[in-house]
Design an enzyme around this catalytic site. Sequence first.
Site, short mmCIF file in Angstrom:
data_model
loop_
_atom_site.label_atom_id
_atom_site.label_comp_id
_atom_site.label_asym_id
_atom_site.label_seq_id
_atom_site.Cartn_x
_atom_site.Cartn_y
_atom_site.Cartn_z
N HIS A 1 0.85 -1.19 0.00
CA HIS A 1 0.00 0.00 0.00
C HIS A 1 0.88 1.24 0.00
O HIS A 1 1.97 1.23 0.57
CB HIS A 1 -0.91 0.02 1.24
N GLU B 1 -7.75 -5.47 -0.53
CA GLU B 1 -8.27 -6.22 -1.67
C GLU B 1 -8.21 -7.73 -1.48
O GLU B 1 -8.95 -8.48 -2.13
CB GLU B 1 -7.52 -5.83 -2.95
N1 ACO Z 1 4.24 -7.39 -4.61
C1 ACO Z 1 5.56 -7.37 -4.76
N2 ACO Z 1 6.32 -6.26 -4.60
C2 ACO Z 1 5.68 -5.13 -4.28
C3 ACO Z 1 4.29 -5.07 -4.09
C4 ACO Z 1 3.56 -6.26 -4.28
N3 ACO Z 1 2.25 -6.30 -4.12
N4 ACO Z 1 3.94 -3.80 -3.78
C5 ACO Z 1 5.07 -3.08 -3.77
N5 ACO Z 1 6.12 -3.89 -4.06
C6 ACO Z 1 7.55 -3.52 -4.11
C7 ACO Z 1 7.89 -2.80 -5.41
O1 ACO Z 1 8.26 -3.71 -6.42
C8 ACO Z 1 9.05 -1.94 -4.96
O2 ACO Z 1 10.19 -2.72 -4.87
P1 ACO Z 1 11.64 -2.10 -5.27
O3 ACO Z 1 11.83 -0.91 -4.37
O4 ACO Z 1 12.59 -3.20 -5.02
O5 ACO Z 1 11.52 -1.69 -6.72
C9 ACO Z 1 8.67 -1.55 -3.52
O6 ACO Z 1 7.79 -2.57 -3.07
C10 ACO Z 1 7.96 -0.22 -3.43
O7 ACO Z 1 6.94 -0.20 -4.42
P2 ACO Z 1 6.22 1.13 -4.91
O8 ACO Z 1 5.95 0.97 -6.37
O9 ACO Z 1 6.92 2.36 -4.48
O10 ACO Z 1 4.90 1.05 -4.08
P3 ACO Z 1 3.61 1.93 -4.29
O11 ACO Z 1 3.42 2.74 -3.10
O12 ACO Z 1 3.61 2.68 -5.59
O13 ACO Z 1 2.57 0.77 -4.45
C11 ACO Z 1 0.62 -0.44 -4.64
C12 ACO Z 1 1.34 0.66 -3.86
C13 ACO Z 1 0.34 0.09 -6.07
C14 ACO Z 1 -0.70 -0.74 -3.96
C15 ACO Z 1 1.52 -1.70 -4.70
O14 ACO Z 1 1.80 -2.17 -3.40
C16 ACO Z 1 0.92 -2.79 -5.56
O15 ACO Z 1 1.10 -2.78 -6.77
N6 ACO Z 1 0.21 -3.78 -4.95
C17 ACO Z 1 -0.42 -4.85 -5.71
C18 ACO Z 1 -1.75 -4.39 -6.29
C19 ACO Z 1 -2.80 -4.21 -5.21
O16 ACO Z 1 -2.92 -5.01 -4.29
N7 ACO Z 1 -3.61 -3.14 -5.38
C20 ACO Z 1 -4.65 -2.78 -4.40
C21 ACO Z 1 -4.19 -1.66 -3.52
S1 ACO Z 1 -5.39 -1.23 -2.28
C22 ACO Z 1 -6.43 -0.13 -3.05
O17 ACO Z 1 -6.02 0.68 -3.82
C23 ACO Z 1 -7.86 -0.15 -2.76
#
Ligand code: ACO
Length: 362
Positions: free
Chosen positions: A245, A304
Site C-alpha cells: 500500500h 483487496e
Molecule cells: N508485490 C511485490 N512487490 C511489491 C508489491 C507487491 N504487491 N507492492 C510493492 N512492491 C515492491 C515494489 O516492487 C518496490 O520494490 P523495489 O523498491 O525493489 O523496486 C517496492 O515494493 C515499493 O513499491 P512502490 O511501487 O513504491 O509502491 P507503491 O506505493 O507505488 O505501491 C501499490 C502501492 C500500487 C498498492 C503496490 O503495493 C501494488 O502494486 N500492490 C499490488 C496491487 C494491489 O494489491 N492493489 C490494491 C491496492 S489497495 C487499493 O487501492 C484499494
Amino acid sequence: MNNGLDDVVAAETTLSDVDGAAGRLLIRGRSLDELAGAVRYEDVLELLFSGFFIGLPNADHLALALGEARAQVFSRLPAAAAFLNLPVTEAVRALIAQIADGDDLAAALRLIAAPAVFAPAIIRMKRGDAPVVPDPASTHAADVLRMLHGETVAPDWAAALDAYFVTVSDHGLNASTFAARVVASTHAGLTSAVLAAISALKGPLHGGAPGPVLDMLDEIGRPEAAEAWLEAALDKGDRLMGFGHRVYRVRDPRADALKQAARRLAKSTRSGAGRFALAESIEAAALAILARRKPNRPLKTNVEFYTALLLEALGFPRDSFTSVFAMGRSSGWIAHAKEQALTGRLIRPQSRYVGPLPERAA
Ligand code: ACO
C-alpha cells in the site's frame, strides 16, 4: 518532481484520515474498528454527507430516500441492453454516464443507487436472467444481494456486505477520490466526478486487484504449492495482488475488518471454510516471502485480499468486483466532491517540459 505525488498534501478534509504509520483509519473522527460491523452503510452516509447537503435527513430517512433512488434508477435499465458485451464494471460505468450532472442530495443518492442497481441487473442479464426490481424498504446491502440472487438472502450475508460497504466507504486521498476531486474542482457536477473516480478505481493497482487475487488462489490451488508459485511470480517481476500500500506501513485496518467478515461468512457457506484456509495459508506465505525479499519496504495484506474472498462467497462474479467497491466508495467520492467544490480551489498543477525544443533560427 514527485512522479506519484507520494506524501504530497493536496487537500484538507474533514472526511477521513489514513494514518499509515499507526495502521488506523478514521472516518469523521470514528475509527474503522469501531464502525465496521457495528453500523449500517446508511449511518455512514449520514456521517459523510453531513454539512454538505441542505436538509440532510437522519440515517433512517436517508435509508428510505436511498431505497426510492434505487427504484428510480431501475427505470433506466432498458439502456443496459446496449452494453451487455462489456465487462460488468464497464457496463455499469456506461449506464452511469447517462445520468445528468447535478449537485443536490437527489443527484447524490441517484449516484449511490446506480452501481447498486445496475451491477446486479447486468450480471443477471448477461446470464439470461431477468433483473430483479429493487425493494425501497430494504437496507441497501440486503437489497443488492436480493437483486443479485433473486431472493432475500440470509441476514449474515447482508451483514457481511454491509460491513464491506462501511469498510470501503472512504479512505483519504486515494487515486479514485483524487480523480473525483480534480473533476469536482472544475464544478462539473457529481456524475462527472463519480465517472472519473470509477475509471480510476478500475485499475489493478487500485480497486481492480480482487479479481486477480482469486486468479492467484485458483492457480496455486493448494497450500503446499504457495511458496513455489509466489517465488516464481516475484522472479518474473510480478506484484502480488492484495499486498502492499502507498500509505500503510503496518497493517491495513480494512484488511483486518474484512478478514473477520470473510471468516464469519466462510463458516456458513459450502466450501467456504476450505477456501478461507487456502487464502490464509497463501497470505502467510506471501507475507513471509515479501518480508524476506523486501526487507526495507514493509508490504502487508491490503484491503483487496479479503475483499476477494468475501465478494466471491457472496456470489459476485469476478468482473463485477470493482462495481461492488464502487457501491461502497461512491459515498466517499461524493462527499469529497462536495467538499472540494465548496471549499477547494481549481486543481491545476504544473508539469516540467522535458521534450525537444524548437531549433534556433540561424
Ligand atoms: N508485490 C511485490 N512487490 C511489491 C508489491 C507487491 N504487491 N507492492 C510493492 N512492491 C515492491 C515494489 O516492487 C518496490 O520494490 P523495489 O523498491 O525493489 O523496486 C517496492 O515494493 C515499493 O513499491 P512502490 O511501487 O513504491 O509502491 P507503491 O506505493 O507505488 O505501491 C501499490 C502501492 C500500487 C498498492 C503496490 O503495493 C501494488 O502494486 N500492490 C499490488 C496491487 C494491489 O494489491 N492493489 C490494491 C491496492 S489497495 C487499493 O487501492 C484499494
